[in-house]
Design a protein around this motif. Structure first.
Motif: not given
Length: 543
Positions: A6-16, A98-116
């Motif tokens: 599901r977290k990868w689904m969220i990442l793809v959704a933020t890219t859309w 933008n803010t929603v996408c930033y928060v979702l990436c930081i919250g779901n990819f804490q170890s790799n947030r820079a890449l996300a």
């Protein structure tokens, strides 16, 4: 496993969301048409662009872009101040997206947030290319489609992306094996992103035929949907290898990032550093770190006064604006990335004045695609960290080098080749800055305060948009001739020739050099903190 999927689904959704909500990047595609329809000067058109940039600081509904379409089609008629207000409101949604996408990436990819963050933000750069493709698929001769699409497409995309966002998993700690899985998936996703950018860059100029544009649009949508399959493929492959006890080793290299845990460790280890680093308390009780050295001289004072020595130290808004490093960072962004954004806003009139008005959408697509690659390249330091370590502020300074070179080239020549090359260079540079800035803000001034602090940083965008755009508009109008148009709203000022922007390019080159100098000074001041962090990280790994 379901939570990880599901977290990868969220990442793809933020890219859309990012891919279809960068509606400010296609402004140049219809700005000339809007200018003619409204019968306004270049200065007045610049104010509409500034209003849109100001709106990003507040947030509202993208549906107001529909009013733009009605105005251009002359279905309705409004006074200029109301059009200005609509421009302000139309730009507001970008901040929220933008803010929603930033928060979702930081919250779901804490170890790799820079890449996300880099992956997600990069797709914002292809918005103009995608909208050009959609508009060409409908009617390649109708520029008024852009505002209509800007109103409808983000609404539809947000509705689709809402489904995985509402089902996001709770935050959880990842074991080392899961981090390796994430590293490999990010590698795949970045590969698909590069393929998508090349596809749009190379095929968009060939999409003037509607049938061909529809075919290319289907291919672009398939590339955007493809990342949905990659997480499942990677996890299925790893599961199969574990089941059959494969002898193949999966112990590949991982990407070591500046994450929250490392920053906390760094703040603990900083106490063991040699003398010369002391903590001081400010009036609010917040801890602020300084380097106190017995070194005299003007250069020493500039380099060491209020110098950051710890990465990730949380800064309140009040403490932030008292930091010299923040203002160097602010000036680097204002005179670097923002001037590139203003250039993109003026790209329609620049191409028109040089006699390339028929190719405006080509230049807009080129800037958009290069901005995408620049944003994607901002993840390079994280991929190369174990092999080539360099402070992120140093990469930021390197990224600003092409901008003054591009403006100098534009000032010396008005050829199509120079315009293409310079547009690409400015797009790469500004795209890198826009994407890297989120990670730089988090590292220098604290991850927990990054949302507020980054919004303070981007207040430079409307300021720069006003000042740089007004400068360009005044120079443009000074050399313009008034041309009567068959419009109900009056005359529009049109300027033709290199004189329209030559002085502006010289000024922008000087301004971007100031940004480059500020970024170099910021790098020199923050380099000790990054080096100290890296030493402490290595000490932990080998202990």
């Amino acid at each position: 496993m379901a939570g990880q999927s599901r977290k990868w689904m969220i990442l793809v959704a933020t890219t859309w969301v990012q891919a279809f909500t960068g509606t400010n990047f296609d402004f140049s595609s219809y700005s000339s048409t809007m200018k003619t329809a409204l019968g306004i000067s270049q200065v007045q058109l610049n104010y509409l662009s500034v209003a849109s940039d100001m709106g990003k600081a507040f947030g509202w509904c993208s549906g107001l872009s529909l009013r733009y379409w009605l105005l251009i089609q002359q279905v309705i008629s409004l006074p200029y101040f109301l059009v200005f207000f609509l421009s302000l409101m139309a730009g507001c949604s970008i901040c929220w997206f933008n803010t929603v996408c930033y928060v979702l990436c930081i919250g779901n990819f804490q170890s790799n947030r820079a890449l996300a963050l880099a992956l997600t933000i990069s797709f914002n750069g292809v918005s103009a290319a995608l909208y050009t493709l959609i508009a060409n698929a409908i009617n390649s001769d109708d520029d008024t489609l852009y505002p209509f699409l800007n109103a409808i497409v983000p609404l539809f995309t947000s509705g689709v992306a809402l489904i995985p966002v509402l089902r996001q998993p709770p935050p959880q700690e990842l074991p080392p094996d899961a981090i390796k899985h994430d590293s490999r998936i990010f590698l795949f996703l970045n590969g698909v992103a590069v393929l998508t950018g090349l596809y749009l860059l190379l095929l968009n100029p060939l999409s003037y035929n509607s049938n061909r544009a529809r075919l290319f649009l289907v291919g672009a949508i398939l590339l955007l949907v493809l990342p949905l399959c990659l997480p499942g493929i990677v996890y299925a492959r790893d599961w199969a290898r574990r089941v059959i006890s494969s002898s193949l080793s999966l112990n590949g290299s991982t990407f070591s990032l500046v994450d929250v845990d490392d920053l906390e460790l760094h703040k603990e280890l900083i106490g063991s550093e040699p003398a010369g680093v002391h903590a001081a308390m400010n009036g609010n009780g917040n801890t602020s770190t300084f380097i106190l050295r017995a070194k005299d001289g003007c250069c020493g004072n500039v380099m060491e006064k209020d110098q950051l020595t710890v990465l990730g130290e949380e800064h309140s808004a009040r403490l932030l604006v008292c930091r010299w490093d923040f203002w160097l960072y602010y000036l680097a962004y204002l005179c670097g990335g923002t001037v590139g954004l203003v250039y993109s806003n003026n790209l329609g009139q620049i191409s028109q004045s040089l006699g390339f008005s028929a190719q405006t959408s080509v230049f807009v697509t080129l800037y958009s695609s290069c901005s995408f690659f620049g944003r994607l390249l901002s993840a390079g330091p994280d991929f190369l960290r174990d092999k080539i370590y360099f402070a992120r502020t140093g990469w930021l300074a390197i990224a600003l080098v092409p901008t003054p070179i591009a403006f100098i080239l534009l000032a010396t020549s008005g050829s199509e080749t120079i315009l293409r090359a310079s547009t690409g260079m400015i797009g790469l540079s500004s795209g890198f800055v826009f994407s890297a800035a989120v990670s730089v803000t988090s590292e220098l001034f604290g991850p927990n305060s990054a949302g507020v602090n980054h919004n303070i940083l981007i207040t430079n965008i409307p300021i720069g948009s006003l000042l740089y755009g007004l400068l360009a508009a005044l120079v443009y109008d000074a050399g313009a001739e008034t041309t009567v148009r068959e419009s109900l709203l009056g005359d529009a000022t049109i300027c033709m020739g290199r004189k329209c922007y030559q002085q502006t390019f010289i000024w922008w080159a000087c301004i971007s050099m100031v940004g480059l100098a500020s970024s170099i000074l910021l790098f020199l001041r923050t380099k000790p903190a990054y080096d100290r962090f890296e030493r402490n990280r290595n000490r932990r790994e080998f202990s």
